[in-house]
Design a protein around this motif. Structure first.
Motif, PDB file in Angstrom:
ATOM      1  N   GLY A  81      -3.457  -4.176  -8.923  1.00  0.00           N
ATOM      2  CA  GLY A  81      -4.895  -4.068  -8.728  1.00  0.00           C
ATOM      3  C   GLY A  81      -5.470  -2.792  -9.311  1.00  0.00           C
ATOM      4  N   THR A  82      -6.795  -2.756  -9.398  1.00  0.00           N
ATOM      5  CA  THR A  82      -7.479  -1.527  -9.810  1.00  0.00           C
ATOM      6  C   THR A  82      -7.124  -0.417  -8.833  1.00  0.00           C
ATOM      7  OG1 THR A  82      -9.308  -2.743 -10.805  1.00  0.00           O
ATOM      8  CG2 THR A  82      -9.741  -0.462 -10.163  1.00  0.00           C
ATOM      9  N   GLN A  83      -6.764   0.734  -9.362  1.00  0.00           N
ATOM     10  CA  GLN A  83      -6.297   1.837  -8.530  1.00  0.00           C
ATOM     11  C   GLN A  83      -7.449   2.800  -8.263  1.00  0.00           C
ATOM     12  OE1 GLN A  83      -2.694   1.841  -7.601  1.00  0.00           O
ATOM     13  NE2 GLN A  83      -3.227  -0.226  -8.279  1.00  0.00           N
ATOM     14  N   ASP A  84      -7.987   2.758  -7.042  1.00  0.00           N
ATOM     15  CA  ASP A  84      -9.052   3.684  -6.661  1.00  0.00           C
ATOM     16  C   ASP A  84      -8.963   3.949  -5.161  1.00  0.00           C
ATOM     17  OD1 ASP A  84     -10.167   1.490  -5.319  1.00  0.00           O
ATOM     18  OD2 ASP A  84     -11.694   1.134  -6.856  1.00  0.00           O
ATOM     19  N   ASN A  85      -9.946   4.649  -4.636  1.00  0.00           N
ATOM     20  CA  ASN A  85      -9.898   5.040  -3.220  1.00  0.00           C
ATOM     21  C   ASN A  85     -10.504   4.009  -2.276  1.00  0.00           C
ATOM     22  OD1 ASN A  85      -8.708   7.543  -3.793  1.00  0.00           O
ATOM     23  ND2 ASN A  85     -10.696   8.463  -4.261  1.00  0.00           N
ATOM     24  N   GLU A  86     -11.069   2.936  -2.811  1.00  0.00           N
ATOM     25  CA  GLU A  86     -11.719   1.955  -1.946  1.00  0.00           C
ATOM     26  C   GLU A  86     -10.707   1.182  -1.117  1.00  0.00           C
ATOM     27  OE1 GLU A  86     -15.117  -1.548  -2.177  1.00  0.00           O
ATOM     28  OE2 GLU A  86     -14.042  -0.973  -3.981  1.00  0.00           O
ATOM     29  N   GLN A 110      -9.254  -6.019 -11.225  1.00  0.00           N
ATOM     30  CA  GLN A 110     -10.429  -5.864 -10.378  1.00  0.00           C
ATOM     31  C   GLN A 110     -10.509  -6.981  -9.345  1.00  0.00           C
ATOM     32  OE1 GLN A 110     -12.695  -3.156 -10.628  1.00  0.00           O
ATOM     33  NE2 GLN A 110     -13.132  -3.945  -8.580  1.00  0.00           N
ATOM     34  N   TYR A 111     -10.194  -8.204  -9.764  1.00  0.00           N
ATOM     35  CA  TYR A 111     -10.243  -9.332  -8.827  1.00  0.00           C
ATOM     36  C   TYR A 111      -9.217  -9.153  -7.704  1.00  0.00           C
ATOM     37  CZ  TYR A 111     -12.827 -11.737 -12.578  1.00  0.00           C
ATOM     38  OH  TYR A 111     -13.731 -12.092 -13.547  1.00  0.00           O
ATOM     39  N   ILE A 112      -8.015  -8.696  -8.056  1.00  0.00           N
ATOM     40  CA  ILE A 112      -6.981  -8.462  -7.036  1.00  0.00           C
ATOM     41  C   ILE A 112      -7.441  -7.379  -6.065  1.00  0.00           C
ATOM     42  CG2 ILE A 112      -4.649  -7.544  -6.684  1.00  0.00           C
ATOM     43  CD1 ILE A 112      -3.913  -8.916  -9.380  1.00  0.00           C
ATOM     44  N   HIS A 113      -7.971  -6.312  -6.607  1.00  0.00           N
ATOM     45  CA  HIS A 113      -8.499  -5.220  -5.783  1.00  0.00           C
ATOM     46  C   HIS A 113      -9.553  -5.742  -4.809  1.00  0.00           C
ATOM     47  CE1 HIS A 113     -11.694  -2.239  -5.027  1.00  0.00           C
ATOM     48  NE2 HIS A 113     -10.753  -1.305  -5.083  1.00  0.00           N
ATOM     49  N   ASP A 114     -10.495  -6.551  -5.299  1.00  0.00           N
ATOM     50  CA  ASP A 114     -11.604  -6.998  -4.461  1.00  0.00           C
ATOM     51  C   ASP A 114     -11.164  -8.031  -3.435  1.00  0.00           C
ATOM     52  OD1 ASP A 114     -13.178  -5.294  -5.902  1.00  0.00           O
ATOM     53  OD2 ASP A 114     -14.235  -6.848  -7.032  1.00  0.00           O
ATOM     54  N   ASN A 115     -10.213  -8.898  -3.794  1.00  0.00           N
ATOM     55  CA  ASN A 115      -9.695  -9.848  -2.814  1.00  0.00           C
ATOM     56  C   ASN A 115      -8.997  -9.098  -1.682  1.00  0.00           C
ATOM     57  OD1 ASN A 115      -8.506 -13.205  -3.391  1.00  0.00           O
ATOM     58  ND2 ASN A 115      -8.506 -12.106  -1.437  1.00  0.00           N
ATOM     59  N   THR A 116      -8.260  -8.054  -2.049  1.00  0.00           N
ATOM     60  CA  THR A 116      -7.587  -7.226  -1.044  1.00  0.00           C
ATOM     61  C   THR A 116      -8.602  -6.574  -0.114  1.00  0.00           C
ATOM     62  OG1 THR A 116      -5.840  -6.749  -2.651  1.00  0.00           O
ATOM     63  CG2 THR A 116      -5.967  -5.313  -0.720  1.00  0.00           C
ATOM     64  N   ASP A 117      -9.639  -5.998  -0.688  1.00  0.00           N
ATOM     65  CA  ASP A 117     -10.692  -5.363   0.100  1.00  0.00           C
ATOM     66  C   ASP A 117     -11.325  -6.362   1.070  1.00  0.00           C
ATOM     67  OD1 ASP A 117     -12.419  -3.225   0.800  1.00  0.00           O
ATOM     68  OD2 ASP A 117     -13.939  -3.935  -0.596  1.00  0.00           O
ATOM     69  N   ASP A 118     -11.546  -7.589   0.594  1.00  0.00           N
ATOM     70  CA  ASP A 118     -12.153  -8.618   1.444  1.00  0.00           C
ATOM     71  C   ASP A 118     -11.266  -8.958   2.635  1.00  0.00           C
ATOM     72  OD1 ASP A 118     -14.183  -8.667  -0.402  1.00  0.00           O
ATOM     73  OD2 ASP A 118     -13.725 -10.665  -1.193  1.00  0.00           O
ATOM     74  N   HIS A 239       0.157 -18.368  -6.871  1.00  0.00           N
ATOM     75  CA  HIS A 239       0.260 -18.012  -5.453  1.00  0.00           C
ATOM     76  C   HIS A 239      -1.073 -17.526  -4.914  1.00  0.00           C
ATOM     77  CE1 HIS A 239       2.013 -15.709  -1.900  1.00  0.00           C
ATOM     78  NE2 HIS A 239       2.355 -16.971  -1.714  1.00  0.00           N
ATOM     79  N   PHE A 240      -1.820 -16.774  -5.707  1.00  0.00           N
ATOM     80  CA  PHE A 240      -3.156 -16.344  -5.278  1.00  0.00           C
ATOM     81  C   PHE A 240      -3.990 -17.561  -4.874  1.00  0.00           C
ATOM     82  CE2 PHE A 240      -3.110 -12.653  -8.636  1.00  0.00           C
ATOM     83  CZ  PHE A 240      -2.103 -12.015  -7.932  1.00  0.00           C
TER      84      PHE A 240
END
Length: 403
Positions: A81-86, A110-118, A239-240
């Protein structure tokens, strides 16, 4: 095959399933009981029907399942995923795995990052909402006993889920491209988009840096990524979609059992976000390139063979529409109108399934177990979390709308 509810009434059979078992994804199990310490109802401030014990059971199950999803998505995000502090816990990522995922789409990180955040937000909100009603969230921390990947980017800590021994049901692909509906046409077939993913045990993340060896990043050229690493990334792509199609059905299925309008609003508000995830992932998975890979010669290898084909050139729609669940054309990502409720009604584009038998709480747990998410690689058996989730699932499925 006997109905799962009958099979699991035997303590020996239930124990065997919880450790090893595989049942059909729609298996139904007899309802469980809520803890006696919970009060029967919480009065709603707006004068609606009060929150029932069944409503709380549904919320507690969803709180637990969202933690499971957050756990697996964090693993994907740490590596790809995108590597940031969010999203907390990222550790620089795994550039080679990320590059392999980008073969499916340039925005995968970015999609992986945002799915994780959700998923993290779903778990946190449901816990806070339960506590606001005088109940408790579900604490799964004691079940974080499964090992992490040792590849670059992964944190070394206990996990709820195992992404390295998956057996992925890809029949969702043909189900949403078919006129038949598992709730309405119970014997209708739905073929696998990637049949080999539904056999053996496959890894969807690099287990060590050996899995990314012989790969380089060269101007987004797929040829610079090894066939083995491409296979891992494409496995992740399917799998996603498998994970998110489950939530897509689960929320409307459980919403039918809710009494309190505010709780109903919670389910109807979270559920569609799962559908947005699913729509995204099935679109990206269809970009997998044709290849065959055998998982041998690497630490943790399972010997599984996987073959991806060009789904862009797969069987399209026919006239009349096939009843064989064999439509696989990649870009048919909108839900095909399907049979629903009565023969006299015309086909309609819907989420399916939405029955307790096929997509209720127990069916969701069974689907995750069949997927291999809870296999402890040390023992080859399911971790103890399955007992906990099954008890919560039985209580949720037992809820009844009491208006």
């Amino acid at each position: 095959m006997k109905k799962a509810g009958t099979v699991l009434r035997s303590e020996g059979n239930r124990r065997k399933f919880l450790q090893h078992g595989v049942f059909a994804a729609g298996a139904a199990v007899g309802a469980g009981l809520m803890p006696g310490s919970l009060a029967a109802k919480w009065q709603d401030d707006d004068g609606n029907e009060p929150i029932t014990k069944g409503d709380i059971a549904i919320l507690r199950f969803l709180n637990a399942l969202e933690q499971v999803e957050a756990d697996l998505w964090l693993q994907y995000s740490e590596l790809g995923g995108t590597q940031d502090n969010e999203v907390s816990g990222v550790n620089g990522g795994n550039p080679l795995y990320t590059a392999a995922l980008q073969i499916l789409d340039g925005d995968m990180a970015q999609y992986i990052h945002d799915n994780t955040d959700d998923e993290l937000s779903h778990a946190a909100f449901l816990k806070a909402y339960l506590e606001s009603k005088g109940s408790e969230g579900v604490d799964l921390s004691s079940f974080k006993i499964l090992p992490s990947s040792k590849a670059t980017g992964a944190r070394d800590l206990g996990r709820l889920t195992n992404l390295t021994q998956l057996t992925i049901d890809t029949s969702f692909w043909s189900r949403y491209r078919s006129i038949t509906n598992p709730d309405f046409d119970p014997n209708a077939p739905f073929v696998q988009a990637v049949p080999s993913l539904n056999r053996g045990q496959h890894t969807a993340i690099p287990r060590t840096d050996m899995d990314t060896a012989n790969s380089t990043i060269t101007n987004n050229n797929p040829a610079s990524i090894s066939t083995h690493l491409q296979a891992i990334a494409f496995t992740a792509g399917f799998h996603f979609a498998f994970i998110e199609q489950g939530g897509t059905s689960l929320y409307p299925t459980l919403a039918q059992k809710v009494t309190n309008l505010e709780v109903l609003r919670v389910l109807l508000s979270i559920g569609p976000s799962e559908t947005m995830h699913f729509q995204t992932w099935q679109d990206k998975a269809g970009n997998a390139l044709p290849l065959t890979d055998v998982d041998t010669g690497f630490p943790g290898s399972t010997g599984a063979s996987v073959t991806f084909t060009n789904l862009a050139a797969a069987q399209g729609e026919t006239d009349p529409e096939s009843l064989n669940g064999d439509t696989l054309q990649a870009n048919l990502i909108m839900p095909e109108p399907t049979h629903f409720l009565k023969d006299s009604f015309p086909p309609v584009a819907i989420i399916r399934p939405t029955s307790t038998k096929n997509s209720g709480a127990v069916a969701a747990v069974v689907g995750f177990v069949n997927d291999g998410l809870f296999i402890d690689p040390k023992t080859g058996k399911n971790s103890p979390i399955v007992h906990k989730l099954m008890n919560l699932a039985e209580a949720a499925d037992d809820a009844k709308r009491s208006i």
